[in-house]
Motif scaffolding. Sequence first.
Motif, PDB file in Angstrom:
ATOM      1  N   ALA A   1     -47.591   0.508  -2.317  1.00 22.61           N
ATOM      2  CA  ALA A   1     -46.569  -0.491  -1.994  1.00 22.61           C
ATOM      3  C   ALA A   1     -45.404  -0.399  -2.979  1.00 22.61           C
ATOM      4  O   ALA A   1     -44.242  -0.477  -2.604  1.00 22.61           O
TER       5      ALA A   1
ATOM      6  N   THR B   1     -42.702   2.511  -2.480  1.00 24.75           N
ATOM      7  CA  THR B   1     -41.992   2.727  -1.214  1.00 24.75           C
ATOM      8  C   THR B   1     -40.500   2.976  -1.383  1.00 24.75           C
ATOM      9  O   THR B   1     -39.928   3.796  -0.683  1.00 24.75           O
TER      10      THR B   1
ATOM     11  N   ASP C   1     -53.950   1.512   5.389  1.00 23.30           N
ATOM     12  CA  ASP C   1     -52.617   1.885   4.906  1.00 23.30           C
ATOM     13  C   ASP C   1     -51.860   2.763   5.899  1.00 23.30           C
ATOM     14  O   ASP C   1     -50.783   3.269   5.585  1.00 23.30           O
TER      15      ASP C   1
ATOM     16  N   ALA D   1     -48.440   1.402   6.857  1.00 23.10           N
ATOM     17  CA  ALA D   1     -47.601   1.398   5.654  1.00 23.10           C
ATOM     18  C   ALA D   1     -47.182   2.825   5.322  1.00 23.10           C
ATOM     19  O   ALA D   1     -46.041   3.084   4.953  1.00 23.10           O
TER      20      ALA D   1
ATOM     21  N   ALA E   1     -43.502   2.108   5.715  1.00 26.32           N
ATOM     22  CA  ALA E   1     -43.319   1.107   4.670  1.00 26.32           C
ATOM     23  C   ALA E   1     -41.879   0.849   4.249  1.00 26.32           C
ATOM     24  O   ALA E   1     -41.560  -0.240   3.823  1.00 26.32           O
TER      25      ALA E   1
END
Lengths: 315, 332, 634
Positions: C319, C322, C357, C360, C364
């Motif tokens: 995260a 990104t 994930d 993402a 993301a």
Amino acid sequence: MTQCAILPMLDDDEREFALGDYEGAVARWCPGCGDHSVLTAVEKLLVAEQLKPEQTVFVSGIGCSSRFPHYLKTYGFHGLHGRALPVATGVKLHRPDLDVFVVMGDGDCCSIGAAHWIHAIRYNIHMVAMLLDNSIYGLTKKQTSPTTPQGFKTNTQPFGSFLPPLNPLTTTLGTTNVSFVAQTAEWVPAHLYATLRAAYRHQGFSFVRILQRCPMYTQGMYEAAVRDPGMIELLVHDDGVVAPELDKIYRNRATHDPSDLDSARRLAEDSTRIRLGLFYRNESRARYDLLRKPPKVTSSERIALLNQELDHYAV
Amino acid sequence: MQSDERVDAALSALRPRIAAFRLAVSGAMERAKNTLASESGPDQARVALGDFAARLIDPDRFAMISSRFGPLDSVSLAIVERAVKALEALLRAGDEDFIVDVRAGTSAAAAIRARMTALGPAFAAATIVDLVRRRTYDPAQHGLPLEAHPFQKWTVAERRLAPPLVIRLDGRDLDAFELAPLIDGWVRLVLLVAEPCTVAPLARLVSPGVFVAQTGDMKVLERVTDFDGPAVIAVMSGSEARFIHDPRAGSAMWQRIEVTHMPAAQPRKSLGARSAWQQRDDLSHLKALIQQPVLAANPAEVLVAAGSSGSYDPAERLTAWLLDQSTTDGSP
Amino acid sequence: MTAVAAPASPELRIAPTVLNRAEHTIEIVSDAGEGAQKCGQIFGAVSAKMGNGVWTVEIIPAEIQPPPRTAEGASGNRVRFGTGPVTNGGDETNLVIAFNEQVLLGRHRLGALASDAIVLLENSWATSSNPDIRSAWDKTLAELSTTSYRIIEVPMEQQCLTIDENPRKGKNMFALGLLAYIYDRSLERIDEQIAYAFRKKSEEVYNRNVALMRLGVEWAAANLDFRIEVPTHPPTEALVVMNGNEALGMGALASGMELCAMYPITPATSVSHYLAEVFSKFGGILHQAEDEIAAVGVAIGASYSGKVAFTITSGPGFALKTEFIGLAVITETPLVIIDVQRGGPSTGLPTKVEQSDLLAALFAEPGDAPRVVIAPATIEECFHVVVTARQIAETFRTVVIILSDANLSTGVQPFPRPQLKKEWLAPELDLAPVKQGQRPYEWDARTGTSPRSIPGQPGGMFTVTGLSHDEGSKVAYGAGVHQRATTMRSRKLAVLQQTLLRPAINGDQDGDLLVVGWGSTKGAIEEAVERARAEGIRASSVHLTFLSPLQPGLKEIFSRFRKVMTVEINYSDQPGDPFITEENRRRGQLAMLLRAQTLCDVDCWTRVPGEPLRPGFIHQAIRDAALTLTGARP
Ligand SMILES: Cc1ncc(C[n+]2csc(CCOP(=O)(O)OP(=O)(O)O)c2C)c(N)n1
Ligand code: SF4
Ligand SMILES: [Mg+2]
């Protein structure tokens, strides 16, 4: 680390570089913006040191100041807000043969990128890091930055900035393994140049805070200091920033041995006069880039080594 | 001739430079082989994509994207093959290829040049391979020599990768003026000198960027492992002058030179091509180099003290000067 | 429960019964720090070496040092091994060695054990001087007596004390000896493996461990009335055995990448532990950055200046990366990112597997940031995927994300020893001058690709920028410029997609139900499909390796089945849930992707149990799905 294979330098490499060889796009900063002076000083340094344009990398974040690399004809990396130092670290770890310069704004370096800043000081990787400190967020139009003076009105703190400003010099000097800290001002070109030259020649991470005027949003912040050299105090020493041409104009001088960290920390504290000069230099600090220099390995050796690794896991 | 121990010690001190040269050669050879291999198109793509891609990626189609250039013509192919052969031959070079024996009475520089010419094709081959890979090779324009590539033609980058050489020679044949043109880049010349030899044969080579030493101590060789510049070191066993000029040791000449021994007697006899006067003048030159500015001290003594620390105490300087004033003999 | 009293003296014993099994699953569970994992690892490695198919999984408590003797604190290893290949962790455990009754209880309550499981249980607790422990023992054994496990009490501590004054440290080797006897494992190979496991320790440590192991063998021989035979086939080709993270690390070495920047995060960290030991020998640098943002930034800086570099992380770290990933995409800086997925969101289930994930990884960043996403499905693929990923990253100047997960990272499986190739290695840097007039992004409209120049190449100087730019890397905000640049970056994926092959179908080419999976679930899905087919259900499966771009032919393949259903370890609303309607149902991540991409009505069966999906559960899901199909049939 990547080894330099035989370089087929077809055109001869005994080139001589003039100013024009380093000039990139036309700078688009506001007229009177201090960033112009920094660019001029850097170009002068590139010529004086005859840095090969292709061996030189300028890495920046995001902000007015971070437009810097576009205005040079070297390799450049105009990346993310606050993240110039990690990119520069990657470049230098993988390619120690390159000369790396980092250009950051005060928001860039001291706010969003503060974690990287502290750690870059500690890594002490050979590169020049310039903080172009206009005490304001320029690109996003006048928001409070960590170095904005207390009480200075901005668009996010219109009744005056709440807190006293962060002092980048004491922060840097307080960090373990610091190896080079200097402060200069873009309106004193001779000092700026001499400081950058000393920074470039330092073997390690050179941190240079450059006080920078932003006529757009902090007009007048340094006006008094520009007009009255009496507001400036130069730190002088044979091993410091040496710019004899300033002797006549700047009469306030404090002799400071840049190897003296305690004195550097005292001098870096806020004072009525703006202190310019080399606060600290120590070339015997641990250097992460030297500690992390791996051997050069050929592809046959790699395969042989990996086969040995696989042997450990062989059935 | 010298005992082989000195050769072994010299080679082992030069090992990192030898490795760098070999690495450069093997790197060039790998690229040459890749150039040839990539000619096979999809096969190359299939191998390079790895086993994971076997049931996932069509190598033919992938090759169309990954190969930036069209196929090679036969002339180019042939020249790359020759380059590979040249590089292979150089890779096979053993330690003896980094040792030059100078026949007594012949020119040392000529022997060194000949060896450099023989090792030089590594560079020519690398250049050729890159030209071919970029499809810019033109036999007429780039007739690069794969058999012999003399030092004069080496580029700056090539000179920085120069193979280090251990040279066994007679003291009589050591002529600094002849060697001077070979000092550039990262050239390393280690001269294992057989006595007799003149007193300061290398003094004339001392210049700001060159590491120069006359020494009896093999350990000095280790100091040039990372030195960024050329180095010439004479390993000798007689009563000649002993000194080290290390460009990193200071900004002024006298700070960079460390003299540990000065011959007591002035040379009175000619040796090889060098007359007695010339030899005395070599020595004078060396003494002049270590002269301190303003306060001339007895150079040999003071510099041994100051040279190592690099720091320079004015009081010490004054004492040295006073001492020097009280002695009147020996100064040139 | 049938507690067996050990025979009084060995001489009186009758020969043990030998049970023949095509496969068996064992567990060794203990308090954390008692070394059960080492026992399991060695047993797994030795079984693989002797020619069994093997899959080992770690049993990891959530805390580093959970309180001792607690049901939640069970720590250890689970080894499924068989005569044929074993592709997943399987269902239930057939034989357990438990160092105390509480960890056993924990596994029992999780439903980990088969109803007829054999349990070898340390019994020193029964006579503990601590009355609380004694009563806990009594209570637990009473609870377990309602099961049909066969519990055999083993005086482990008492035995170990004869060799080591600290039995807590030695029990694992004693347990290894029990297993060696029961399954007739080669003691020489075990010795070898012990030597390797303790290679950093002294000779004395090795000797003690070997002695403890032999003691276990002797005790078992004297006291157990059974042995279990899982026939081995000595391998015909050279094999290696390792876990998925080691495989990723070695794959990185095989790809010739030279810089890995990371920040520690479970379950990705052990890749860096491995690399930290060996990478510098290979001319590489493992850089532990100050945070994940810096880690990816360092990798991008290195890639930008030379060979493709990589970063490894797990969900929370991903995260943070990104913004930089978007920068790599827009600057067309090649980059490999390894995401070893764990349960999320947020800190989630740090040590447990999940496949959450995927979206993402694909989407993301704000803005359009096309990139390649690949998911290895086996340990072997973990090795090889890195080579391919680097090659794609370089060829297309793009970001390649490798999605592994906690199941692969700790799973251990033998696979054919890779035949290393020089061509896999990143080529040496080419610093030759850039062709006159070449611009920084000279997009070839047929491929979207452009040649890359790196610092050091004369004539190639330019400034890369994360701002919208034209072919000359000149900042340009014009509508046409941004449209074209975005198109070119997207075209690379389209072109890569055209080089991809259709996925193979496991089972019949058409039928009632098609199960679609990705990543580490492959073995379990295929095993479940096989079981269902054996029952006459017309099920097949397809496993997707490329998630971005998707492999070609999916829509057409889907059209040959009456129902298409993904099986994933991520969350989806259950159709029977009273809150859930066809309209508000949130589906599994691959299902969402496939529905969008193929306009087929792709259903999903997903769970987030914090453990690998068991083939038995998938099998049941297939049965249920098949039932709805036949039910729907008039
Ligand atoms: C992640 C992120 N947050 C915020 C911004 C918006 N932003 C761009 S520049 C900037 C601050 C610029 O100030 P400074 O770093 O001092 O540079 P200056 O413009 O003054 O040279 C901000 C907040 C951004 N580009 N990226
Ligand atoms: S806003 Fe300020 S910092 Fe930005 S270019 Fe204008 S004057 Fe310079
Ligand atoms: Mg600012």
